[in-house]
Write an enzyme that holds these catalytic residues in place. Structure first.
Site, PDB file in Angstrom:
ATOM      1  CG  ASP A  37      32.034  41.807  40.399  1.00 14.34           C
ATOM      2  OD1 ASP A  37      32.668  42.442  39.520  1.00 14.34           O
ATOM      3  OD2 ASP A  37      31.927  40.575  40.397  1.00 14.34           O
ATOM      4  CB  SER A  80      34.173  46.417  28.479  1.00 17.78           C
ATOM      5  OG  SER A  80      33.533  47.656  28.701  1.00 17.78           O
ATOM      6  CE  LYS A 104      33.658  38.998  31.582  1.00 19.23           C
ATOM      7  NZ  LYS A 104      34.918  39.063  32.340  1.00 19.23           N
ATOM      8  CB  CYS A 413      61.210  23.570  56.067  1.00 18.92           C
ATOM      9  SG  CYS A 413      59.590  23.298  56.845  1.00 18.92           S
TER      10      CYS A 413
END
Length: 656
Positions: A37, A80, A104, A413
């Site tokens: 952004d 868009s 959104k 592990c």
């Protein structure tokens, strides 16, 4: 000066396009949303200053997915939206006209077309003008209806998303390498096998009705119409008088759901839309943005400057992940002093150094602490060559997506089992209340948990646990009580709790409909054939093979055998399937009193041929709610659609 700015623009365009390509196609993340952004805004500013827009500038085109397959032009271009972080911009854009605010959703846009009541095609967004036809995957995508009552021509846009819960379960059951739900959704839509895509639990949520033969001029009424047809649309809220105060109030409502983790799907902002669809269609098109089709609002991330104290290496699941521990800062009303750095690639991208390095930190989308920038690097990052939990050799590996990760070389592990241990103690597992994933990690690092059965010996370490942060004598006492209570479990919860590959709740239920838990275990261990369970409805050869091979592993068989010594396992009774609820679809909400819980009521309905869904739609027959006068969203929806709301008592009178 203009030449310098043009060069800078070219660099920004290349960086942004490369990052977008990775983001939209399931590859390793090249930059955070915050950085994207910021660079996008910087590019836009330079374009405004110079009057130059480069041909491949992201301000002038739609980010494109590259899903392979038959290409098809969109009947209506999927342009868009312009973006902002300013409520004042939204008020100005609204121009005193009624608007709607919705999520959104962060997924992949799919366009569904219906003709004569049947689904005729699904096309990905592509570049907004040409997408990929993926109609063959429709049966694998929840929310895409094969038939509707509308006989005309209908075009609907929606977002294909995967919930956080389904994403985490998929990673756990398949040990796949996906960075986030969006990456998984993107990767899933490249597959050809419908059954494999079904395993990903993709949901399609319509966010707008693009076209209908019926003249519906209100966006809100269009969404109502979609819901009457049986679609589950994106959550949306109406603002009749869109002042900054009113808009901010609605934004705050949505934000609260994000910060309190009540939004099950990933989102990256909000969308505002005019209710007047005729007015919305009169806007101009600038680049690939339709000026009135909608506006995207992204949260203004609050950042803080701080100083790195040290890097903590935490071994969990399949990787040893770096965590930045820094001087505490206040963000979004909470104190933050730790942020995951994810992997080696992310550390290199940021340029992480050693103690004393100055950082900028945000809470991405109001939730996740994230290091976004190094303002002053001190020293170099020291990558350990030993696992911090088991001491085995650690080495950097390159994943399929091109990401550098630090792996422990010891397949056994304990830390690699963290997600599995967390699922074991979860509510859907054996349900040990009071043990979070972080607590499990702490117990592992102290050496108290090495296997599932070890949870039932934590009383041996009660004194040591009381000395840990967040624990005292009272909380430890409650924890031990919860552990003892969890000894009484049932076979379905236990089977789910073991994290057997591809064995979720539904698979567990199907297996246990034919075998007891011990029969499943022994059959899998002794069978000469991997497909011994394949004939069970909904299992098939792959799930059968994964289940059989898991129990054939002596280590797995032994740990379950040891665990069974600690538990009292009740076999799930497989009820004869009746017909008392046949053909009926129910939604259950609120508290229940006659049944142990809502799951028990759901199980009864399904045993009687009925169906239970999570949300009210046109296909719902009854909403079961003991508070019939509740103003809950489900009750409102039921009233709106004319669906009967019945109490639990009324249900029992009708269907038992």
């Amino acid at each position: 000066m203009k030449e310098e700015k043009t060069t800078m623009m070219k660099q920004l365009v290349e960086q942004l396009n490369n990052a977008s390509q990775a983001y939209y196609n399931g590859e390793a993340e090249l930059m955070s949303d915050y950085e994207w952004d910021s660079k996008f805004d910087q590019l836009k500013l330079l374009e405004d200053e110079t009057g130059i827009v480069l041909p491949d500038s992201p301000t002038n085109k739609v980010s494109e997915d590259s899903i392979s397959g038959k290409k098809e032009p969109h009947e209506f271009p999927a342009l868009s939206l312009a973006k902002t972080k300013s409520v004042a911009d939204l008020e100005k854009w609204a121009s005193n006209k009624p608007i709607w605010i919705s999520w959104k959703l962060d997924g992949l846009t799919l366009v569904a077309t219906y003709d004569d009541g049947k689904l005729t095609k699904i096309v990905t967004r592509g570049d907004g003008h040409i997408g990929t036809n993926i109609t063959h995957l429709a049966p694998a995508i929840k929310g895409v209806l094969p038939k509707i009552s509308e006989k005309g021509h209908l075009v609907i846009r929606g977002e294909a998303v995967i919930s956080y819960e389904d994403f985490n379960n998929f990673l756990l059951e398949t040990e796949s390498d996906y960075a986030n739900p969006r990456n998984l959704a993107s990767g899933s839509l490249t597959l050809k096998d419908v059954d494999e895509v079904k395993l990903r639990h993709i949901q399609w949520i319509p966010f707008t009705l693009v076209y209908s033969d019926q003249e519906i001029l209100s966006w809100g009424q269009r969404m109502d119409y979609l819901e009457k047809l049986g679609f589950q649309t994106v959550e949306h809220r109406f603002i009749e008088n869109p002042t900054s105060v009113n808009i901010q109030e609605k934004i705050d409502e949505f934000t609260q759901k994000v910060t309190h983790k009540k939004q099950p799907f990933p989102v990256d902002g909000l969308v505002i839309t005019y209710d007047d669809t005729q007015y919305a269609s009169t806007g101009s098109v600038t680049g690939h943005h339709a000026t009135r089709s909608g506006y995207a609002f992204k949260w203004q991330d609050e950042y803080a400057e701080t100083v790195l104290d040290h890097i903590e290496w935490s071994c969990a699941a399949s990787t040893i992940s770096p965590v930045a521990v820094f001087q505490p800062v206040e963000l979004e009303g909470t104190t933050v002093q730790r942020a995951s750095l994810c992997n080696i690639s992310e550390c290199e991208r940021l340029g992480i150094g050693d103690a004393g390095t100055k950082l900028q930190v945000i809470k991405a989308n109001k939730i996740i602490p994230k290091v976004i920038k190094i303002t002053e690097k001190v020293g170099v990052l020291n990558i350990p060559d030993k696992c911090p939990v088991c001491g085995a050799e650690a080495h950097v590996v390159l994943s399929e997506s091109g990401t550098k990760k630090l792996h422990c070389s010891n397949a056994d592990c304990t830390a690699k089992q963290l997600k599995k241990f967390a699922r074991f103690v979860s509510k859907d597992g054996v349900n040990i209340d009071g043990i979070s994933e972080q607590t499990v990690s702490t117990f592992i690092n102290h050496g108290w948990i090495r296997d599932y059965a070890d949870f039932y010996h934590l009383k041996d370490f009660a004194y040591q646990i009381t000395s840990l942060d967040g624990f005292g004598k009272k909380s430890v006492s409650k924890l031990l009580e919860s552990i003892e209570k969890s000894r009484n479990t049932d076979s379905r919860h236990l089977l789910y709790a073991l994290s057997i590959p591809l064995c979720g709740f539904d698979v567990a239920k199907r297996l246990l409909s034919k075998y007891t838990f011990k029969e499943l275990m022994e059959t899998a261990k002794t069978s000469l054939f991997d497909d011994v369970f394949a004939s069970i409805d909904g299992i098939g050869p792959e799930k059968s093979a994964r289940f059989v091979n898991w129990f054939k592993d002596d280590k797995n068989y032994l740990k379950v055998s040891n665990l069974l010594k600690e538990l009292d396992v009740k076999e799930v009774e497989v009820a004869e399937v009746g017909t008392k609820c046949a053909g009926q679809t129910f939604v259950i909400t609120g508290d229940v009193y006659h049944y142990k819980n809502r799951n028990e009521l759901k199980a009864y309905i399904e045993s009687q041929g009925g169906k239970v869904t999570g949300s009210v739609s046109k296909s719902t027959t009854y909403l079961i709610n003991n508070d019939a006068e509740s103003q809950s969203s489900k009750n409102k929806k039921a009233h709106q659609l004319g669906i009967s709301i019945i109490t639990e008592e009324q249900f029992r009178e009708k269907f038992t």
